[in-house]
Structures are given as C-alpha cells and as structure tokens.
Design an enzyme around this catalytic site. Sequence first.
Site, PDB file in Angstrom:
ATOM      1  NE  ARG A 149     -13.585  -9.773   2.197  1.00 35.87           N
ATOM      2  CZ  ARG A 149     -12.715  -8.993   1.287  1.00 35.87           C
ATOM      3  NH1 ARG A 149     -13.381  -7.726   0.665  1.00 35.87           N
ATOM      4  NH2 ARG A 149     -11.817  -9.266   0.874  1.00 35.87           N
ATOM      5  NE  ARG A 205      23.352  -1.265 -18.449  1.00 33.82           N
ATOM      6  CZ  ARG A 205      22.996  -0.473 -19.633  1.00 33.82           C
ATOM      7  NH1 ARG A 205      23.869  -0.321 -20.324  1.00 33.82           N
ATOM      8  NH2 ARG A 205      21.875  -0.132 -19.890  1.00 33.82           N
ATOM      9  CD  GLN A 257       1.198  -6.151 -15.760  1.00 39.12           C
ATOM     10  OE1 GLN A 257       1.411  -7.304 -15.895  1.00 39.12           O
ATOM     11  NE2 GLN A 257       1.682  -5.102 -16.561  1.00 39.12           N
ATOM     12  CE1 TYR A 260      -8.083  -0.745   4.540  1.00 38.36           C
ATOM     13  CE2 TYR A 260      -9.139  -2.681   3.934  1.00 38.36           C
ATOM     14  CZ  TYR A 260      -8.460  -1.972   3.669  1.00 38.36           C
ATOM     15  OH  TYR A 260      -7.861  -1.461   2.443  1.00 38.36           O
ATOM     16  CD  GLU A 312      -8.893  -8.654   2.937  1.00 33.04           C
ATOM     17  OE1 GLU A 312      -9.866  -8.894   4.184  1.00 33.04           O
ATOM     18  OE2 GLU A 312      -8.740  -9.267   2.141  1.00 33.04           O
ATOM     19  CG  MET A 368     -12.585  -5.209  -7.248  1.00 40.06           C
ATOM     20  SD  MET A 368     -12.742  -5.581  -8.891  1.00 40.06           S
ATOM     21  CE  MET A 368     -14.514  -5.624  -9.252  1.00 40.06           C
ATOM     22  CG  HIS A 420      -4.279  -4.232   2.854  1.00 34.69           C
ATOM     23  ND1 HIS A 420      -4.685  -5.187   1.971  1.00 34.69           N
ATOM     24  CD2 HIS A 420      -5.414  -3.886   3.105  1.00 34.69           C
ATOM     25  CE1 HIS A 420      -5.776  -5.009   1.322  1.00 34.69           C
ATOM     26  NE2 HIS A 420      -6.395  -4.063   1.803  1.00 34.69           N
TER      27      HIS A 420
END
Length: 674
Positions: free
Chosen positions: A215, A562, A340, A167, A165, A27, A253
């Site tokens: 990976r 709005r 988040q 890359y 991913e 991560m 990604h």
Amino acid sequence: MTDYPHLLKPLDLGFTQLKNRVLMGSMHTGLEETKDWNRVAEFYAERARGGVALMVTGGMAPNREGGVFPGAAGLFSDQDIENHRTVTERVHEAGGKIAMQILHAGRYAYSPECVGPSPVKSPISPFPPKELDEEGIEKQIADYVTAATRAREAGYDGVEIMGSEGYFLNQFLVTHTNKRTDRWGGEYENRMRLPVEVVRRCREAVGEDFIIIYRISMIDLVPNGSSWDEVVQLAKAIEAAGATILNTGIGWHEARIPTIATSVPRRAFTWVTKKMMGEVGIPLITSNRINMPDVAEDVLAEGCADMVSMARPFLADADFVKKAEEGRADLITPCIACNQACLDHTFSGKLSSCLVNPRACHETELVIAPAADKKRIAVVGAGPAGLSAALTADDRGHEVTLFDRADKLGGQLNMAAEVPGKEEFKDLLGWFEAGVAGSGIDVRLGTEASAEALEGYDEVIVATGVTPRDPQIEGQERDNVVSYVDVLRHGAKVGQRVAVVGAGGIGFDVSEYLVTEDSPTEDLPAWLEEWGVGDPEATRGGLRAEGPRPEEPARRVTLLQRKAEKPGKRLGKTTGWIHRAALAMKDVEMKAGVNYERIDDAGLHISYGEARERPEVIEVDTVVLCAGQVSERSLADALEAKGVTCHVIGGADVAAELDAKRAIDQGTRLAAAL
Ligand code: NAP
Ligand code: SF4
C-alpha cells in the site's frame, strides 16, 4: 449481461486468479482483540460468501513496538498462527481469499516504546519515537519477514504491507520525519531503502506464489510530502522488489484534509491512482469513497485502476458483490461514510460495527432467523428506528403494518439529506424505500395511528421520534425565529445574518446548510479547491501553496451554545474536526458560554457566564433554534393508559444524543428478538 462488466471481470495474477476486481480493504475492527476466533472467522466468512474476491485483515503488528496500541494483535506465537488458521480455513471454505495486513505504526504507535527514523513526534500522538539504529532497523525488517512467513503458515493467501497513511515505512520516505544521514536517510534513494528492502526480503522468504500487496502513499497531503516523481520511483522499485499488487493510500493520518468522510466527494482520489497507470506493470488498486458498484464500475471503465478497494461498504453490506452480480444494487445497504460506528468506535477503543448494519462484527450474536411464531406487528413511525424494526420483523416472516403521519418514509433522515455534505443520506433513504417496496410490509403513510387503532396487534412498536426542544427564549414567537425543522424540512426563508441557537450536530448541520450555496461534495474540482488539494505532480504531497480556497459564505452565521466548552467538541471523534474546519472556512463565528437574554428588533441579546456579564446584541435577520429534542411519547402514554403493552424505541425512548446509529441498532435488535 451485467451492468458491471469491468468490476466483475476476473484478474489473473499468474499463480492465482481473483474472481472479480473487488478488494475488501483493511479495517481495524477490534475483532481480533476479542480473541473469539469463531467470531472473527464468521465476520470474514460472511463477506467471502458475499462474493468479494480478496479481503485484507485489520493491521497486524509485526512486533510489540510497531503495534498501533499496546497489546495490538499480531502473529507472535504458534497459538496465534492456529487462531488465524481458523479464519483462513473458514474463508477458503466460503470460496474467498484473504491477505493479512502487516501494519507497523512507527511514530503513530500509542506507546512510549514507539520507534521511527528520527525522534520527530507526530501531532496526533503524545510519544516521540525512539530513533532506530542500524541494528534496530535490521530487526524491524526481520520482524516484517517473520510476520509474512507466519501469515503464510496460518493459511493466508498473501500479505498487505502497509506503506501509506503516514505509518512507519511512510515515515522513512519524507524529510519531515526522516532526518537521518546514514544509508536510510538523506537522498530519496536512501529514504526509500527501507520499504523496498522489506518487500524484497518478504518476497524472498515467502516464495513466488504468495500475494504481496504494497500500500503506497500516492498523495501524502502533508507539508513536505513526497513529490510525484518520488512516488513513481518508489512504485517501480517496489514492483522490482517483488510486490504482486500496488494498493493506493491517500493522505497521512495527521493530514488536515478529509479523505474518507461523508462530505468527501465519491471517488475523490481515483484520478491520483490513474496517474500511476502505465508506470508499473503490476495491477493497481484505487480506493477512498467508492461505495456503490456503479461508481466502482465507472472508475475501472475509465482506466483509473485495475481493481477497487472498498472497506467500510463491506461493514454496511457483506453481500455487496453478490447483490451487484444479481442486478440488485438497489438492495445494497449503502455505507454513508459517517464513521460513527466504525472508525469512531475504533478510536474510542470499542469494537467496530456499522450505523446502517448493526450486525457488522456481531454476526454470531445478532442473528436474524425466521420467527417461530408468526405475529401481527404494528410499527408506528417510519424513521430509522421504525424502518429497521419493520424490515427486520418482515424478514423474519412476521406480518407487519407500518404507520407514519408523514407522507414519506425516513423521518429525520429526510432532514439530514438536505445538508450539504450529507448527500449519502439520500441513498440510505432510497435503500429503505427499496427494502420496504420489496417486502410484505403494509405501509400506511399519511396515517396517524391512534391507541384505539392499535388494539388487536400481537406487538406494538412505538418509534414516534422526537420533537424540537423549546428553549423558552423571550421573543422567540417573533416571525424571524424559526426551528431547524422549518428550515430543513419546510424550506423556511432565512435572512443574510443568522444566529443559530444550539451547537449540537444539528446546529452544525444547519450552519453548513446556511453558508453553502452549492455543495462541493457534488463537485469534485470545487471540493479540491476548497480544501487546497492540488496535483502531486505540481506540488509536493498534493498540497497547493495557496492553501484552501472556499467559496464565499452564502450568509453570515453566528453559532451559539450555553456550555463554556469548545463548540463541536462532542461531534464525531473522527469527523468533528472536519465540521469545525468547514464552518471556520466559511467564517462562521462561534460563541460559547452564552445566556440567551431575549430576541427583539435589534437582534439576539446574549450575555456570558453565571454573572450574565458582557451583554451583547447579535444583529441578525433570522434566529434558527437547534436546541436539541425531547421524546414524542404521546402515543406510548396513551397506549399505556389503555393497558396496551408496547415497545418504545429510538428517539421516542430516549431523545438525548439520539442518532441514527442508536435508532437502527435498537430497531433491528428488538425485531430480531420478537
Ligand atoms: P444535541 O446534540 O443534544 O444539541 C443540542 C444543542 O442545543 C446543544 O448545543 C445544547 O447546548 C443546546 N441546548 C440544549 N438545551 C437548550 C435550551 N434549553 N436552550 C438553548 N439551547 C439548548 O441535539 P441536536 O443538535 O438536535 O442533535 C440531535 C442528535 O442528532 C445528536 O445526538 C447528534 O448525535 C445527532 N446528529 C449528529 C450529527 C453528526 O454529525 N454526527 C449531525 C446531526 C445530528 P447548550 O446546552 O450548551 O446550549
Ligand atoms: Fe459506513 Fe457509517 Fe457504517 Fe462506518 S458506520 S461502515 S462509515 S455507514
């Protein structure tokens, strides 16, 4: 006897043993960039003490051009090696193992210096990559090798070579990004030359007794991605080149299919890794949306892989493995896959943390130590802010009484748990309940705490939350106008044609609730069908030719705001697009820049802009109000009037942009300091 015999079984790698089948996946937390190496070391050491067998660091750039962003961390100097040694030593002292990920971003690097096989710009980056020549490619390989040898010097147990991913290495594999005609392009044999060469030369340089994880992108989820035969061919070549373990990467990604968000079913992609079982002799790791030990155990017991990778669950709870070993999975703080406080932070250039565990990446600063003075503390409100404050205060030895007028814990979390795709909130509620049940907290549910009743406590914490904002639309008193609370908490009846007033997080959630009959998050085949994911053996990259096939919407919904901006623009950085796409698939009509004129028998009357032009009637059976919230401060005001000092937290403090992340963080930090 353990409930998780497969998960807790050691894995023999020949030259070394892993104590169980759990990998903490890579991560990017931003910790390395703080250059506070004690802090980095403590982050990993805490997780090593928690029993995980092997951890992978955030991606380290092999060179400047390969960094995800300018200034990305890597082992470029002797000082860098020294700094990383602080981390590896602390991890080893704690009984853990750690591998360093080498991440070359290729055309995903946020820099005009980025390089790639061909000058094909990615849709998620403004910079077209410079096409590498033969010499440039040789330099990239040499830089990988240098990074791997330096990682060994720094005391790492291995490296993970990031090949998925979308890359750099992944970019060489597919014709969409590799247009070359030399020995690095054209036939698949040529396109896979670079990753194989990188592994081969790294192995040569580091020796036999060093872990090399590769990976591999098992399913690209982009048009013209690798075919399954190609993935298998690459896996075999990578094994022959000297990799110790193959880890699974899911989706580039830039893929338009969610792969890790909370609405993705648990273990949604382990079937892909399972297809590779038996094709290679080295251990296989599977990943994505595995967040609890029972899920991981099933994955291994079903033979989908030899090991599981979990990343964000280790932000949520450093003691994941220890708690599983002790048979206390109910106490594992669940990662709800919200992104988040982790990925959304990373993509905003902020340090990662975790919504459910504010201590993540703040281990040295947010310390929950026994209290010097034991106090009597009253907490009013059992939503996320109040619960976090109460549990932390109890943990520290305070005597805590928790009041809520509702007859269950959780506050607004109970509404989130009703939303299709947000089922993980049920587990979060379960975790809060288990924590409270095992604590010394005196819980008074169904009890309205008055200012008088709160006199005599040493500290009073007011976490009374929010009430829905009154949008004051003419006609809103009609029977067919309800609030999101009526819908999500009280199951109010909603007709077939609906207008949702307010397109914030809750407006989106309510729309999702209204258009969805059965949550695809709970039904993997339906979810794969909905997003157009197919078997990579039948279709390149795992994208079905027919595309997404969602269920018919259960209602016709119009979502309004709005502001003249794109609805959903302010939703989570990494998840907003998923919510927008999910509603678009269900034909939800979005209207921005509107004025709400009135509601009458004909429906909701709106107009546009300051000039109130283009009047229009939206013919609906029901209007649902989701116009935000205001703080519920009546208790705080009454206490202040009586001269009782109180701490006001969560939505009762500031309602604007309240979310569980701020509530839990504020509650935990306050109680850590009392
Ligand atoms: P919000 O995000 O503040 O959105 C309120 C909505 O109501 C906006 O669309 C706003 O847009 C509208 N509004 C505000 N005043 C209004 C008025 N007087 N009349 C009519 N419309 C009005 O609040 P929320 O949707 O209730 O969500 C609360 C919090 O929960 C948010 O901060 C959010 O972060 C969190 N949440 C997050 C997620 C997520 O997926 N991450 C999901 C649910 C909730 P206009 O003013 O332009 O009309
Ligand atoms: Fe999981 Fe959300 Fe925490 Fe990230 S912030 S680790 S997704 S719970």
